[in-house]
Motif scaffolding. Structure first.
Motif, PDB file in Angstrom:
ATOM      1  N   LEU A 130       0.850  -1.194   0.000  1.00 36.79           N
ATOM      2  CA  LEU A 130       0.000   0.000   0.000  1.00 36.79           C
ATOM      3  C   LEU A 130       0.884   1.241   0.000  1.00 36.79           C
ATOM      4  CD1 LEU A 130      -2.910   1.145   0.341  1.00 36.79           C
ATOM      5  CD2 LEU A 130      -2.472   1.149   2.810  1.00 36.79           C
ATOM      6  N   ASP A 131       0.579   2.179  -0.891  1.00 37.50           N
ATOM      7  CA  ASP A 131       1.302   3.442  -0.913  1.00 37.50           C
ATOM      8  C   ASP A 131       0.310   4.570  -1.185  1.00 37.50           C
ATOM      9  OD1 ASP A 131       0.729   3.217  -3.639  1.00 37.50           O
ATOM     10  OD2 ASP A 131       2.756   2.540  -4.147  1.00 37.50           O
ATOM     11  N   ALA A 132       0.806   5.802  -1.180  1.00 31.86           N
ATOM     12  CA  ALA A 132      -0.079   6.961  -1.354  1.00 31.86           C
ATOM     13  C   ALA A 132      -0.765   6.937  -2.713  1.00 31.86           C
ATOM     14  CB  ALA A 132       0.733   8.248  -1.185  1.00 31.86           C
ATOM     15  N   LEU A 146      -3.662  -6.517  -2.636  1.00 33.42           N
ATOM     16  CA  LEU A 146      -3.107  -6.046  -1.370  1.00 33.42           C
ATOM     17  C   LEU A 146      -3.230  -7.112  -0.292  1.00 33.42           C
ATOM     18  CD1 LEU A 146      -4.374  -2.351  -1.061  1.00 33.42           C
ATOM     19  CD2 LEU A 146      -2.104  -3.154  -1.739  1.00 33.42           C
ATOM     20  N   HIS A 147      -2.286  -7.105   0.620  1.00 39.12           N
ATOM     21  CA  HIS A 147      -2.341  -7.970   1.802  1.00 39.12           C
ATOM     22  C   HIS A 147      -3.478  -7.485   2.710  1.00 39.12           C
ATOM     23  CE1 HIS A 147      -1.106  -9.759   5.652  1.00 39.12           C
ATOM     24  NE2 HIS A 147      -0.412 -10.629   4.926  1.00 39.12           N
ATOM     25  N   PRO A 148      -4.137  -8.410   3.433  1.00 35.41           N
ATOM     26  CA  PRO A 148      -5.212  -7.981   4.346  1.00 35.41           C
ATOM     27  C   PRO A 148      -4.791  -6.884   5.317  1.00 35.41           C
ATOM     28  CG  PRO A 148      -5.231 -10.356   4.118  1.00 35.41           C
ATOM     29  CD  PRO A 148      -4.034  -9.872   3.372  1.00 35.41           C
ATOM     30  N   ALA A 149      -3.550  -6.928   5.779  1.00 36.73           N
ATOM     31  CA  ALA A 149      -3.082  -5.886   6.701  1.00 36.73           C
ATOM     32  C   ALA A 149      -3.048  -4.521   6.021  1.00 36.73           C
ATOM     33  CB  ALA A 149      -1.695  -6.242   7.238  1.00 36.73           C
ATOM     34  N   GLU A 182     -17.240  -7.763  -0.438  1.00 39.78           N
ATOM     35  CA  GLU A 182     -16.632  -9.087  -0.329  1.00 39.78           C
ATOM     36  C   GLU A 182     -15.134  -9.014  -0.072  1.00 39.78           C
ATOM     37  OE1 GLU A 182     -16.214  -7.846  -4.619  1.00 39.78           O
ATOM     38  OE2 GLU A 182     -17.700  -7.676  -3.025  1.00 39.78           O
ATOM     39  N   GLY A 183     -14.535  -7.833  -0.181  1.00 44.00           N
ATOM     40  CA  GLY A 183     -13.095  -7.707   0.026  1.00 44.00           C
ATOM     41  C   GLY A 183     -12.688  -7.694   1.482  1.00 44.00           C
ATOM     42  N   VAL A 184     -13.626  -7.424   2.372  1.00 43.70           N
ATOM     43  CA  VAL A 184     -13.321  -7.413   3.805  1.00 43.70           C
ATOM     44  C   VAL A 184     -13.585  -8.808   4.351  1.00 43.70           C
ATOM     45  CG1 VAL A 184     -13.820  -6.352   6.031  1.00 43.70           C
ATOM     46  CG2 VAL A 184     -13.922  -4.981   3.947  1.00 43.70           C
ATOM     47  N   LEU A 188     -10.679  -8.058   9.016  1.00 42.74           N
ATOM     48  CA  LEU A 188     -11.367  -7.692  10.263  1.00 42.74           C
ATOM     49  C   LEU A 188     -10.446  -7.833  11.469  1.00 42.74           C
ATOM     50  CD1 LEU A 188     -14.947  -9.240   9.918  1.00 42.74           C
ATOM     51  CD2 LEU A 188     -14.321  -6.829   9.840  1.00 42.74           C
ATOM     52  N   SER A 189      -9.681  -8.904  11.508  1.00 45.49           N
ATOM     53  CA  SER A 189      -8.822  -9.144  12.670  1.00 45.49           C
ATOM     54  C   SER A 189      -7.675  -8.143  12.753  1.00 45.49           C
ATOM     55  CB  SER A 189      -8.266 -10.569  12.641  1.00 45.49           C
ATOM     56  OG  SER A 189      -7.426 -10.763  11.527  1.00 45.49           O
ATOM     57  N   GLU A 190      -7.305  -7.516  11.629  1.00 49.95           N
ATOM     58  CA  GLU A 190      -6.209  -6.547  11.616  1.00 49.95           C
ATOM     59  C   GLU A 190      -6.664  -5.131  11.953  1.00 49.95           C
ATOM     60  OE1 GLU A 190      -3.029  -6.958  11.110  1.00 49.95           O
ATOM     61  OE2 GLU A 190      -2.851  -8.992  10.337  1.00 49.95           O
ATOM     62  N   LEU A 191      -7.968  -4.862  11.871  1.00 51.15           N
ATOM     63  CA  LEU A 191      -8.474  -3.500  12.026  1.00 51.15           C
ATOM     64  C   LEU A 191      -8.367  -3.003  13.454  1.00 51.15           C
ATOM     65  CD1 LEU A 191     -11.708  -3.558   9.820  1.00 51.15           C
ATOM     66  CD2 LEU A 191      -9.730  -2.068   9.484  1.00 51.15           C
ATOM     67  N   ASP A 192      -8.142  -1.695  13.583  1.00 53.99           N
ATOM     68  CA  ASP A 192      -8.238  -1.031  14.879  1.00 53.99           C
ATOM     69  C   ASP A 192      -9.655  -1.183  15.414  1.00 53.99           C
ATOM     70  OD1 ASP A 192      -9.001   1.856  16.248  1.00 53.99           O
ATOM     71  OD2 ASP A 192      -7.013   1.127  16.812  1.00 53.99           O
ATOM     72  N   GLU A 193      -9.782  -1.323  16.727  1.00 59.82           N
ATOM     73  CA  GLU A 193     -11.078  -1.649  17.326  1.00 59.82           C
ATOM     74  C   GLU A 193     -12.164  -0.648  16.963  1.00 59.82           C
ATOM     75  OE1 GLU A 193     -10.196  -1.879  21.433  1.00 59.82           O
ATOM     76  OE2 GLU A 193      -8.928  -3.660  21.253  1.00 59.82           O
ATOM     77  N   ALA A 194     -11.832   0.658  17.011  1.00 62.02           N
ATOM     78  CA  ALA A 194     -12.840   1.681  16.732  1.00 62.02           C
ATOM     79  C   ALA A 194     -13.324   1.595  15.295  1.00 62.02           C
ATOM     80  CB  ALA A 194     -12.267   3.070  17.022  1.00 62.02           C
TER      81      ALA A 194
END
Length: 479
Positions: free
Chosen positions: A35-37, A62-65, A88-90, A95-101
């Motif tokens: 991932l880049d700008a 892209l990697h899930p992270a 369908e991409g999520v 989900l497990s990599e996402l910040d809680e908020a």
């Protein structure tokens, strides 16, 4: 001969419709990219245009992270629009990599069928991690989405105390009788219709399902078939109780270089396993929490927080700082007459307080981190305190000579002004280094979090003492 015990998953038993699967892209087109700008701009342009095909083309490699990083970096409105075009991409890994908020917002925006499919992909420990921070209705939906065995395992993990090993563990384990051979184990692994996606050890258990050792997959595969498993077990074997604090478990992994470790209940029976990836996440969280608390911004502060949430986290500590600043100002007010006569003192006294504050922060940071990692204990506390005091004295003398010469040169060649600021620096830097260790030790003894309040106490102490010593000495020597 005792039969092996392992968890199996059954057929889904819920009415949630299955999402239409995406066709797999050709193998050569699925190389993982970073991932880049530029990629973010491409995605946002596609979202603005409502072009679902372009969004998928930009994100599929892209990697899930990295997908989770992108979701965290864009605005809430952009997230919702992207999820509408790319539901369908999520998957579970994202989900497990996402910040809680952000995760809670994403879950609310996801189509129910896609969410159900995503959570079914995850190990039980990851499902538990997601469920802990969700509203009741989202928790109920996700539990209903799981297969019967997985749901039972997740509910069992949730029954353990929060922040315990029982919450951190995954229930999927690979265990075999302790009297088996390598050949029996390999045959069992090959014939099993269900195994965890990733596991590092085969756990040996007795007839009561209590772990007695484990063997790495590498040693199992490298040994002859007639070799007894008990002959190739690892020396590193140890277990943790499900009620143990997860932070202690993570430190154990780091200290003993563990890859995984079995989790047992009060009777010593195997109930799950913790792997190194989950332990390292806990260590990272502990480090981040300490840093945020020492900065007074709340232990759950995130870039994705809204304005009012950020204000709520920071305002209390700024209010405490205002009170301590007024205490320091009151000390200065006691010497108003001295400052009026010797205006040079007003220019020099912030130096004494600033140097003390920096010295205290250095000592404090080392002490708080050492307490968190259990490197600073009652057995070596006296030695560490002596070391910090000596360091403070040496630094104080060094900077006293420097500032004494500066004050003598710039402010009328008054040698006594140089002596006063030099003495104040020696005293304040020594006290700051000492306080940086003693304050967190005292708070730790009182069962309070040293990272939470130490900074406020140490800064107040160095400011008040610095001003009082400098202005007090100036009053006695120069007036």
């Amino acid at each position: 001969m005792t039969e092996p015990e392992h968890h199996k998953t059954g057929n889904p038993e819920n009415p949630i419709p299955e999402p239409t699967p995406r066709p797999e892209p050709p193998e050569e087109d699925r190389e993982v990219e970073e991932l880049d700008a530029e990629r973010i701009d491409t995605v946002l342009e596609a979202v603005d245009a409502g072009d679902a095909r372009a969004v998928a083309a930009a994100l599929d490699t892209l990697h899930p992270a990295d997908i989770s990083d992108l979701l965290e970096q864009i605005s809430s409105q952009e997230r919702k629009a992207l999820l509408t075009l790319y539901p369908e991409g999520v998957d579970g890994d994202v989900l497990s990599e996402l910040d809680e908020a952000v995760r809670e917002e994403v879950i609310e925006a996801m189509p129910r069928a896609a969410l159900a499919e995503a959570v079914r992909e995850l190990d039980t420990d990851d499902v538990v991690d997601i469920l802990e921070d969700l509203e009741d209705h989202d928790q109920a939906f996700i539990l209903d989405s799981l297969e019967k065995d997985d749901r039972a395992a997740v509910e069992s993990s949730l029954a353990w105390p929060e922040y315990s090993a029982g919450r951190l563990m995954q229930s999927e384990t690979v265990s075999v009788p302790q009297d088996w051979t390598v050949g029996q184990t390999i045959d069992h692994l090959r014939s099993a219709d269900w195994l965890p996606d990733q596991f590092y050890h085969v756990i040996l258990v007795d007839e009561r399902h209590r772990p007695t050792g484990y063997a790495t997959l590498g040693r199992v595969l490298a040994s002859k078939r007639d070799t007894a498993l008990s002959d190739i077990i690892e020396d590193s074997f140890m277990t943790v109780e499900a009620t143990e604090e997860e932070a202690e478990v993570a430190r154990m992994f780091n200290k003993y270089h563990l890859i995984s470790t079995p989790v047992v209940d009060g009777a010593g029976r195997l109930v799950g396993v913790i792997t190194i990836d989950d332990a390292m996440v806990v260590l990272d969280d502990e480090h981040e929490e300490d840093m945020l608390r020492m900065a007074g911004v709340g232990d759950e502060s995130s870039l994705s927080d809204g304005v009012w949430e950020t204000v709520r986290q920071r305002f209390p500590w700024l209010a405490v700082n205002l009170v301590t600043a007024n205490i320091a100002a009151a000390v200065i007010g006691l010497f108003e007459g001295t400052i009026a006569v010797l205006v040079a003192l007003a220019a020099l006294m912030p130096i004494v307080a600033s140097m003390g504050g920096n010295a205290g922060t250095q000592s404090l940071t080392v002490a708080v981190r050492a307490l968190a990692t259990k490197d600073l204990t009652e057995s070596n506390a006296a030695r560490v305190v002596r070391r910090e005091l000596v360091v403070g004295l040496i630094n104080g003398v060094g900077f006293a000579l420097v500032m004494g010469a500066v004050a003598w040169t710039l402010y009328g060649r008054d040698i006594w002004l140089g002596v006063v600021i030099g003495a104040a620096l020696i005293i304040n830097l020594s006290l700051a280094a000492l306080a940086g260790v003693l304050v967190p030790l005292a708070l730790n003894r009182l069962k309070l979090d040293p990272a939470l309040a130490s900074g406020t106490f140490v800064t107040t102490l160095t400011d008040v003492v610095g001003f009082f010593v400098f202005l007090g000495l100036a009053t006695l020597v120069l007036m």
